[in-house]
Design an enzyme around this catalytic site. Sequence first.
Site, mmCIF file in Angstrom:
data_model
loop_
_atom_site.group_PDB
_atom_site.id
_atom_site.type_symbol
_atom_site.label_atom_id
_atom_site.label_comp_id
_atom_site.label_asym_id
_atom_site.label_seq_id
_atom_site.Cartn_x
_atom_site.Cartn_y
_atom_site.Cartn_z
ATOM 1 N N TYR A 113 0.826 -1.200 0.000
ATOM 2 C CA TYR A 113 0.000 0.000 0.000
ATOM 3 C C TYR A 113 0.860 1.249 0.000
ATOM 4 O O TYR A 113 2.077 1.198 0.195
ATOM 5 C CB TYR A 113 -0.970 -0.006 1.187
ATOM 6 C CG TYR A 113 -0.364 0.350 2.530
ATOM 7 C CD1 TYR A 113 0.479 -0.527 3.202
ATOM 8 C CD2 TYR A 113 -0.638 1.577 3.139
ATOM 9 C CE1 TYR A 113 1.024 -0.197 4.443
ATOM 10 C CE2 TYR A 113 -0.096 1.912 4.388
ATOM 11 C CZ TYR A 113 0.732 1.018 5.024
ATOM 12 O OH TYR A 113 1.275 1.354 6.232
ATOM 13 N N LYS A 154 6.415 -1.992 1.908
ATOM 14 C CA LYS A 154 5.234 -1.408 2.573
ATOM 15 C C LYS A 154 4.040 -2.356 2.424
ATOM 16 O O LYS A 154 3.136 -2.121 1.616
ATOM 17 C CB LYS A 154 4.939 -0.017 1.997
ATOM 18 C CG LYS A 154 4.048 0.837 2.910
ATOM 19 C CD LYS A 154 4.132 2.284 2.513
ATOM 20 C CE LYS A 154 3.133 3.153 3.243
ATOM 21 N NZ LYS A 154 3.258 3.169 4.696
ATOM 22 N N GLU A 200 11.558 2.359 14.423
ATOM 23 C CA GLU A 200 10.686 3.445 13.941
ATOM 24 C C GLU A 200 9.403 3.448 14.758
ATOM 25 O O GLU A 200 9.228 2.628 15.659
ATOM 26 C CB GLU A 200 10.394 3.272 12.445
ATOM 27 C CG GLU A 200 9.768 1.940 12.099
ATOM 28 C CD GLU A 200 9.681 1.656 10.602
ATOM 29 O OE1 GLU A 200 9.617 2.604 9.806
ATOM 30 O OE2 GLU A 200 9.652 0.466 10.237
ATOM 31 N N LEU A 226 10.912 1.181 7.262
ATOM 32 C CA LEU A 226 10.356 1.646 5.993
ATOM 33 C C LEU A 226 11.152 2.868 5.534
ATOM 34 O O LEU A 226 11.483 3.740 6.340
ATOM 35 C CB LEU A 226 8.880 2.029 6.159
ATOM 36 C CG LEU A 226 8.220 2.358 4.823
ATOM 37 C CD1 LEU A 226 7.968 1.099 4.006
ATOM 38 C CD2 LEU A 226 6.922 3.118 5.015
HETATM 39 N N1 PDD Z 1 2.759 5.072 7.256
HETATM 40 N N2 PDD Z 1 7.379 3.762 8.939
HETATM 41 C C1 PDD Z 1 6.250 3.053 8.889
HETATM 42 C C2 PDD Z 1 6.204 1.729 9.577
HETATM 43 C C3 PDD Z 1 5.124 3.561 8.204
HETATM 44 O O1 PDD Z 1 3.991 2.842 8.154
HETATM 45 C C4 PDD Z 1 5.198 4.825 7.586
HETATM 46 C C5 PDD Z 1 4.043 5.423 6.816
HETATM 47 C C6 PDD Z 1 6.413 5.544 7.683
HETATM 48 C C7 PDD Z 1 6.592 6.902 7.036
HETATM 49 O O2 PDD Z 1 6.655 6.791 5.640
HETATM 50 P P1 PDD Z 1 6.174 7.985 4.693
HETATM 51 O O3 PDD Z 1 6.949 9.167 5.097
HETATM 52 O O4 PDD Z 1 6.518 7.505 3.335
HETATM 53 O O5 PDD Z 1 4.687 8.152 4.920
HETATM 54 C C8 PDD Z 1 7.484 4.972 8.347
HETATM 55 C C9 PDD Z 1 1.599 5.561 6.543
HETATM 56 C C10 PDD Z 1 1.451 7.034 6.571
HETATM 57 C C11 PDD Z 1 0.365 4.818 7.046
HETATM 58 O O6 PDD Z 1 0.490 3.629 7.275
HETATM 59 O O7 PDD Z 1 -0.707 5.430 7.202
#
Ligand code: PDD
Length: 287
Positions: free
Chosen positions: A33, A150, A182, A207
């Site tokens: 996703y 992801k 994270e 991620l």
């Molecule tokens: N989540 N780490 C994890 C485990 C994440 O699920 C996400 C993003 C990030 C940050 O990645 P980015 O900057 O590309 O959004 C780091 C999204 C926002 C979600 O699951 O809603």
Amino acid sequence: MTRTVYVNGEYLPETEAKVSIFDRGFLMADGVYEVTSVLGGKLIDFDGHAARLARSLAELDMKQSVTHEELLEIHRELVTRNEITDGLIYLQITRGAPGDRDFAFPPEDTEPTIVLFTQNKPGLADAPQAKTGIKVISIEDLRWHRRDIKTVQLLYPSMGKMMAKKAGCDDAWMVEEGFVTEGTSNNAYIVTKDGTIVTRHLSNDILHGITRAAVLRFAKEAQVKVEERPFTIEEAQNAAEAFITSASAFVMPVVEIDGQPVGDGKVGPLAPRIREIYLEEMRKAAI
Ligand code: PDD
């Protein structure tokens, strides 16, 4: 207004959108996703999210069934049809619905399932927590070891979020072998007393955040020192500042970790400055 969603080539009212009970995403969490934010009716860092999606699909030997241009078109169409000014677009691609349950991957000609929907979030960039900061707890990182992909396997992050809520906090930072990986859905950072931003280096352990990449670029451009290395909860509690980044929270200060204030327990100067630069630059580059 009934939300219009996208499922396998069709724009439908959300009440009419359907996915098979045999879908690999439903039965096996066999899907990937992306979440892209929308500010002022425009997409923030679409190219970054599209590139990471392509990488996630490739790492799992999944077909890329839509081109970059088609994806952009679908994102824009959903923004228009749902009259989104500020919000999020959720995209999910699974290995499809082969018509039965089997651990082995389905035949090559099984079409992937592709679903997109919007989430209307007026004032997304003006979240009050950006001014007050959030509180986090630390939990053990019990996820699998390909966190760079992801995937929709979000049960443990959901459980982490609930553990945080139960403790009266906003989120959980996950810790592996003594070092922070994270947050449940965001990347984690500290600011040392000499003003250096520290965040874990890229590997399969985290991620590769799209917001992270932009934030580190803007920090370096603003002559802020950046160190990509692991840090402990203790180092974070003794840091000057802490913050998280994600496509939905942008840059969000963290003021408490496991009940201990970070720095003086107030939102520090650097996180809000980086947030402002990020929002300003990304709004300019939005498409
Ligand atoms: N989540 N780490 C994890 C485990 C994440 O699920 C996400 C993003 C990030 C940050 O990645 P980015 O900057 O590309 O959004 C780091 C999204 C926002 C979600 O699951 O809603």
